[in-house]
Motif scaffolding. Structure first.
Motif, PDB file in Angstrom:
ATOM      1  N   GLY A 149       4.211  -2.058  13.492  1.00 27.16           N
ATOM      2  CA  GLY A 149       3.811  -3.424  13.164  1.00 27.16           C
ATOM      3  C   GLY A 149       4.044  -3.795  11.715  1.00 27.16           C
ATOM      4  O   GLY A 149       3.435  -4.746  11.202  1.00 27.16           O
ATOM      5  N   HIS A 150       4.935  -3.070  11.042  1.00 30.38           N
ATOM      6  CA  HIS A 150       5.204  -3.347   9.634  1.00 30.38           C
ATOM      7  C   HIS A 150       6.372  -4.324   9.484  1.00 30.38           C
ATOM      8  O   HIS A 150       7.388  -4.035   8.837  1.00 30.38           O
ATOM      9  CB  HIS A 150       5.509  -2.054   8.882  1.00 30.38           C
ATOM     10  CG  HIS A 150       4.321  -1.172   8.673  1.00 30.38           C
ATOM     11  ND1 HIS A 150       3.089  -1.651   8.305  1.00 30.38           N
ATOM     12  CD2 HIS A 150       4.172   0.179   8.794  1.00 30.38           C
ATOM     13  CE1 HIS A 150       2.236  -0.644   8.195  1.00 30.38           C
ATOM     14  NE2 HIS A 150       2.861   0.474   8.491  1.00 30.38           N
ATOM     15  N   SER A 160       4.279  -7.912   2.244  1.00 30.90           N
ATOM     16  CA  SER A 160       4.380  -6.534   1.739  1.00 30.90           C
ATOM     17  C   SER A 160       4.674  -5.524   2.837  1.00 30.90           C
ATOM     18  O   SER A 160       4.152  -4.405   2.842  1.00 30.90           O
ATOM     19  CB  SER A 160       3.103  -6.146   0.972  1.00 30.90           C
ATOM     20  OG  SER A 160       2.897  -7.012  -0.123  1.00 30.90           O
ATOM     21  N   THR A 161       5.515  -5.928   3.786  1.00 29.94           N
ATOM     22  CA  THR A 161       5.984  -5.014   4.825  1.00 29.94           C
ATOM     23  C   THR A 161       7.501  -5.187   4.937  1.00 29.94           C
ATOM     24  O   THR A 161       8.164  -5.615   4.012  1.00 29.94           O
ATOM     25  CB  THR A 161       5.300  -5.303   6.185  1.00 29.94           C
ATOM     26  OG1 THR A 161       5.642  -6.629   6.630  1.00 29.94           O
ATOM     27  CG2 THR A 161       3.796  -5.181   6.080  1.00 29.94           C
ATOM     28  N   ALA A 182       2.693   5.154   9.063  1.00 32.23           N
ATOM     29  CA  ALA A 182       2.056   4.512  10.213  1.00 32.23           C
ATOM     30  C   ALA A 182       0.644   4.028   9.913  1.00 32.23           C
ATOM     31  O   ALA A 182       0.210   3.002  10.447  1.00 32.23           O
ATOM     32  CB  ALA A 182       2.033   5.480  11.394  1.00 32.23           C
ATOM     33  N   THR A 183      -0.082   4.744   9.068  1.00 38.19           N
ATOM     34  CA  THR A 183      -1.496   4.424   8.839  1.00 38.19           C
ATOM     35  C   THR A 183      -1.723   3.515   7.639  1.00 38.19           C
ATOM     36  O   THR A 183      -2.863   3.099   7.395  1.00 38.19           O
ATOM     37  CB  THR A 183      -2.311   5.718   8.659  1.00 38.19           C
ATOM     38  OG1 THR A 183      -1.770   6.480   7.568  1.00 38.19           O
ATOM     39  CG2 THR A 183      -2.266   6.559   9.934  1.00 38.19           C
ATOM     40  N   SER A 184      -0.679   3.204   6.894  1.00 38.59           N
ATOM     41  CA  SER A 184      -0.824   2.257   5.775  1.00 38.59           C
ATOM     42  C   SER A 184      -0.874   0.831   6.327  1.00 38.59           C
ATOM     43  O   SER A 184      -0.157   0.495   7.277  1.00 38.59           O
ATOM     44  CB  SER A 184       0.350   2.395   4.803  1.00 38.59           C
ATOM     45  OG  SER A 184       0.384   3.673   4.220  1.00 38.59           O
ATOM     46  N   ASP A 185      -1.697   0.006   5.727  1.00 38.57           N
ATOM     47  CA  ASP A 185      -1.814  -1.382   6.198  1.00 38.57           C
ATOM     48  C   ASP A 185      -0.559  -2.178   5.860  1.00 38.57           C
ATOM     49  O   ASP A 185      -0.033  -2.923   6.691  1.00 38.57           O
ATOM     50  CB  ASP A 185      -3.038  -2.036   5.566  1.00 38.57           C
ATOM     51  CG  ASP A 185      -3.182  -3.498   6.001  1.00 38.57           C
ATOM     52  OD1 ASP A 185      -2.981  -3.776   7.196  1.00 38.57           O
ATOM     53  OD2 ASP A 185      -3.470  -4.349   5.137  1.00 38.57           O
ATOM     54  N   LYS A 186      -0.057  -2.027   4.640  1.00 39.66           N
ATOM     55  CA  LYS A 186       1.127  -2.780   4.201  1.00 39.66           C
ATOM     56  C   LYS A 186       2.156  -1.777   3.662  1.00 39.66           C
ATOM     57  O   LYS A 186       2.004  -1.271   2.552  1.00 39.66           O
ATOM     58  CB  LYS A 186       0.749  -3.794   3.127  1.00 39.66           C
ATOM     59  CG  LYS A 186      -0.189  -4.896   3.624  1.00 39.66           C
ATOM     60  CD  LYS A 186      -0.530  -5.882   2.526  1.00 39.66           C
ATOM     61  CE  LYS A 186      -1.374  -5.260   1.436  1.00 39.66           C
ATOM     62  NZ  LYS A 186      -1.773  -6.245   0.395  1.00 39.66           N
ATOM     63  N   ASP A 246       0.825  -1.213   0.000  1.00 37.24           N
ATOM     64  CA  ASP A 246       0.000   0.000   0.000  1.00 37.24           C
ATOM     65  C   ASP A 246       0.856   1.259   0.000  1.00 37.24           C
ATOM     66  O   ASP A 246       0.447   2.298  -0.501  1.00 37.24           O
ATOM     67  CB  ASP A 246      -0.904   0.028   1.231  1.00 37.24           C
ATOM     68  CG  ASP A 246      -1.873  -1.135   1.258  1.00 37.24           C
ATOM     69  OD1 ASP A 246      -2.416  -1.470   0.189  1.00 37.24           O
ATOM     70  OD2 ASP A 246      -2.076  -1.720   2.338  1.00 37.24           O
ATOM     71  N   LEU A 247       2.045   1.139   0.615  1.00 34.63           N
ATOM     72  CA  LEU A 247       2.991   2.243   0.650  1.00 34.63           C
ATOM     73  C   LEU A 247       4.391   1.683   0.443  1.00 34.63           C
ATOM     74  O   LEU A 247       4.759   0.677   1.052  1.00 34.63           O
ATOM     75  CB  LEU A 247       2.942   2.987   1.993  1.00 34.63           C
ATOM     76  CG  LEU A 247       4.065   4.028   2.182  1.00 34.63           C
ATOM     77  CD1 LEU A 247       3.825   5.243   1.301  1.00 34.63           C
ATOM     78  CD2 LEU A 247       4.212   4.428   3.638  1.00 34.63           C
ATOM     79  N   ILE A 248       5.166   2.345  -0.403  1.00 29.78           N
ATOM     80  CA  ILE A 248       6.565   1.986  -0.607  1.00 29.78           C
ATOM     81  C   ILE A 248       7.400   3.208  -0.249  1.00 29.78           C
ATOM     82  O   ILE A 248       7.249   4.274  -0.861  1.00 29.78           O
ATOM     83  CB  ILE A 248       6.837   1.541  -2.047  1.00 29.78           C
ATOM     84  CG1 ILE A 248       5.960   0.332  -2.389  1.00 29.78           C
ATOM     85  CG2 ILE A 248       8.310   1.196  -2.239  1.00 29.78           C
ATOM     86  CD1 ILE A 248       5.887   0.031  -3.864  1.00 29.78           C
ATOM     87  N   LEU A 249       8.251   3.062   0.760  1.00 32.32           N
ATOM     88  CA  LEU A 249       9.132   4.131   1.204  1.00 32.32           C
ATOM     89  C   LEU A 249      10.542   3.805   0.721  1.00 32.32           C
ATOM     90  O   LEU A 249      11.174   2.862   1.206  1.00 32.32           O
ATOM     91  CB  LEU A 249       9.084   4.254   2.724  1.00 32.32           C
ATOM     92  CG  LEU A 249      10.022   5.288   3.375  1.00 32.32           C
ATOM     93  CD1 LEU A 249       9.780   6.682   2.817  1.00 32.32           C
ATOM     94  CD2 LEU A 249       9.850   5.274   4.898  1.00 32.32           C
ATOM     95  N   VAL A 250      11.031   4.565  -0.249  1.00 36.08           N
ATOM     96  CA  VAL A 250      12.343   4.338  -0.853  1.00 36.08           C
ATOM     97  C   VAL A 250      13.317   5.362  -0.288  1.00 36.08           C
ATOM     98  O   VAL A 250      13.093   6.571  -0.401  1.00 36.08           O
ATOM     99  CB  VAL A 250      12.277   4.451  -2.384  1.00 36.08           C
ATOM    100  CG1 VAL A 250      13.650   4.229  -3.003  1.00 36.08           C
ATOM    101  CG2 VAL A 250      11.277   3.438  -2.952  1.00 36.08           C
TER     102      VAL A 250
END
Length: 527
Positions: free
Chosen positions: A164-165, A170-171, A130-134, A12-16
């Motif tokens: 909790g990621h 996908s975490t 923080a609020t993204s599920d994955k 749901d979110l990708i932090l690069v």
């Protein structure tokens, strides 16, 4: 990687962070674009506006060397706004309260003048993560080649556990390795303080396991490469054996490296070609390329994959394992490996995480470690249910930020950062011999912000001299709006513009990695 490459497409979110993914890991980048097409959000932290930023929903143009300050500020925001996964924290971690207290003053307003990232951008990054599920974190050397490398990775671990990621699809925290077998070589102990499988040589269990196969062996820890060159300079180290490495171009402070190699009584280099380092060797052992040998690679997602020989070794070259086998025999050791499969059999005995990975099992598809037995399918996701440490709980750590390493000054007002380009690879040992790649990037260059170039009267393609406290090089100017002001970028592939002549020996105190991403320099038009 704690997770798999395929899972990127379902995040749901990708932090690069500190990763020019489209240029250095293009297949991974396709998974990122796949996720974005499905509706994922893409957030990027980098001092350069890399191609990924054209598709990003959030971008933080961070000051090189300040990652840790931003990570701690993100953790502060998550705690301040109550966005943490308290159930995960309570059930699966320890030392939370100590970590929480350590970031109490790390507000986004504190971080903004340090990182040059606006406080509201930091808040947006923290809230979205923080609020993204994955949510998946992807990073490379833009995080690790700093004096704060260890603490930055630990801070990312804090961030993942806090929300909790980790331990779910996908975490996770996912380093993208810079070469095809970096993971595998580390697994097999090309590290000075471990035996294969990250087993400390002084552990009783390690001794019991390895002595049955190897007999007596030294349990003394070795030195990292930067320490080795200091020992050569001091006259303590008398010989060096370099395999597939070109430190004259890839190591920091080139003048120091060359000075040490000239003093070294005996140097052996094993490589495909006569590299800049091999020119200082007393003996050069010709090695075979990947086309001329078989064995395994372990890629960035911990997948052990079989490679197969396509052609016989060219000329007098030999595969690395055969060269090492013959050297050990000539030194009087009782070894006689007949094949890479036989070596893998020994790995199965000695490395618990590889115990179930045999050549027969990976004929079609590789297996991800840990794989403890031959009936085990492998482990795509790490830390499911519990962490792989004593007690099974993740440890929150304290990672305070301070300005360390090299700083700009009146004499050296610019920050230089280094990296790679699409069409060249590492020190160019192979790629600079391919004319089609040479055509795309025939020489070194320096990226400079257009405002800095205008202020200094620098024109496109003009020859620029770059000087640090250790030396000076020249490169052609590439003027762009895709890099921060007062920051320049120089790739390290080119012997004619050896950027590591400029870099220093500021090291992470724990793992001793050099800070290749931050060097204070001045620039001027070459006369």
């Amino acid at each position: 990687m704690t997770n798999t490459i395929d899972e990127i497409g379902d995040a749901d979110l990708i932090l690069v962070i500190g990763s020019n993914t489209t240029e250095q890991h293009p297949l991974v980048a396709t998974r990122i674009f796949e996720a974005v097409d499905k509706g994922a959000r893409l957030y990027v932290i980098d001092p350069r506006r890399i191609r990924l930023t054209d598709f990003a929903h959030g971008y933080a143009p961070i000051e090189p060397g300040t990652n840790l300050a931003m990570f701690n500020a993100m953790i502060h925001v998550i705690l301040e706004e109550g966005l943490q996964d308290q159930k995960f924290i309570d059930e699966r971690t320890t030392s939370f309260e100590v970590m929480k207290a350590s970031v109490a003053d790390c507000t986004p307003e504190w971080a903004e003048p340090i990182t040059k990232v606006p406080a509201e951008v930091i808040r947006d990054f923290a809230r979205t993560y923080a609020t993204s599920d994955k949510a998946m974190i992807l990073y490379t050397m833009g995080v690790t080649q700093h004096v704060t490398a260890t603490r930055s990775i630990c801070a990312l671990a804090n961030l993942a556990m806090l929300t909790g990621h980790v331990g779910r699809p996908s975490t996770g925290i996912n380093p993208l390795r810079g070469q095809n077998n970096v993971q595998g070589s580390g697994d097999m102990a090309t590290l000075p303080d471990y035996l294969p499988g990250y087993q400390r040589p002084e552990w009783p269990t390690t001794w019991e396991r390895f002595s049955k196969v190897w007999g007596d062996y030294s349990s003394l820890r070795g030195k990292v490469m930067s320490e080795m060159f200091d020992l050569i300079d001091a006259g303590t180290m008398k010989a060096m054996y370099i395999v597939g490495e070109n430190p004259v171009l890839s190591d920091p402070d080139q003048n120091h490296t060359i000075h040490a190699l000239k003093k070294l009584p005996f140097l052996v280099v094993q490589d495909l070609f006569l590299t800049e380092t091999a020119e200082y060797a007393d003996v050069v052992l010709p090695a075979s390329s990947w086309l001329e040998k078989d064995g395994t690679y372990t890629n960035t997602e911990r997948r052990v994959q079989l490679i197969r020989k396509v052609i016989e070794p060219v000329g007098n070259s030999k595969p690395d394992w055969i060269i090492l086998n013959e050297l050990m025999q000539r030194m009087g050791l009782d070894v006689d490996y007949k094949s890479t499969s036989e070596i893998m059999d020994e790995i199965n005995l000695l490395v618990p995480t590889y115990a179930g990975i045999t050549h027969e099992r990976i004929q079609e598809v590789g297996i991800q470690w840990p794989c403890p037995d031959k009936n085990h399918p492998g482990t795509p996701i790490l830390h499911v249910g519990q962490f792989r440490r004593h007690g099974g709980k993740g440890l929150f750590t304290i990672n305070n930020f301070d300005f360390e390493g090299e700083r700009t000054s009146e004499e050296f007002p610019f920050i230089m950062t280094t990296g790679r380009v699409t069409h060249q690879y590492h020190t160019g040992t192979m790629t600079r011999k391919v004319w089609t790649l040479h055509r795309e990037y025939p020489h070194g260059f320096v990226e400079i912000n257009e405002k800095d170039a205008k202020a200094m009267g620098i024109k496109e393609h003009q020859m620029i001299r770059i000087t640090s406290a250790r030396g000076s090089i020249t490169a052609t100017a590439v003027i762009t709006d895709r890099i921060n002001e007062k920051t320049i970028f120089v790739p390290f592939h080119f012997a004619e513009s050896p950027v590591n002549r400029l870099t220093g020996q500021h090291l992470d105190p724990l793992i001793k990695i050099p800070e290749l991403k931050v060097t204070a320099v001045r620039i001027e038009v070459e006369k």
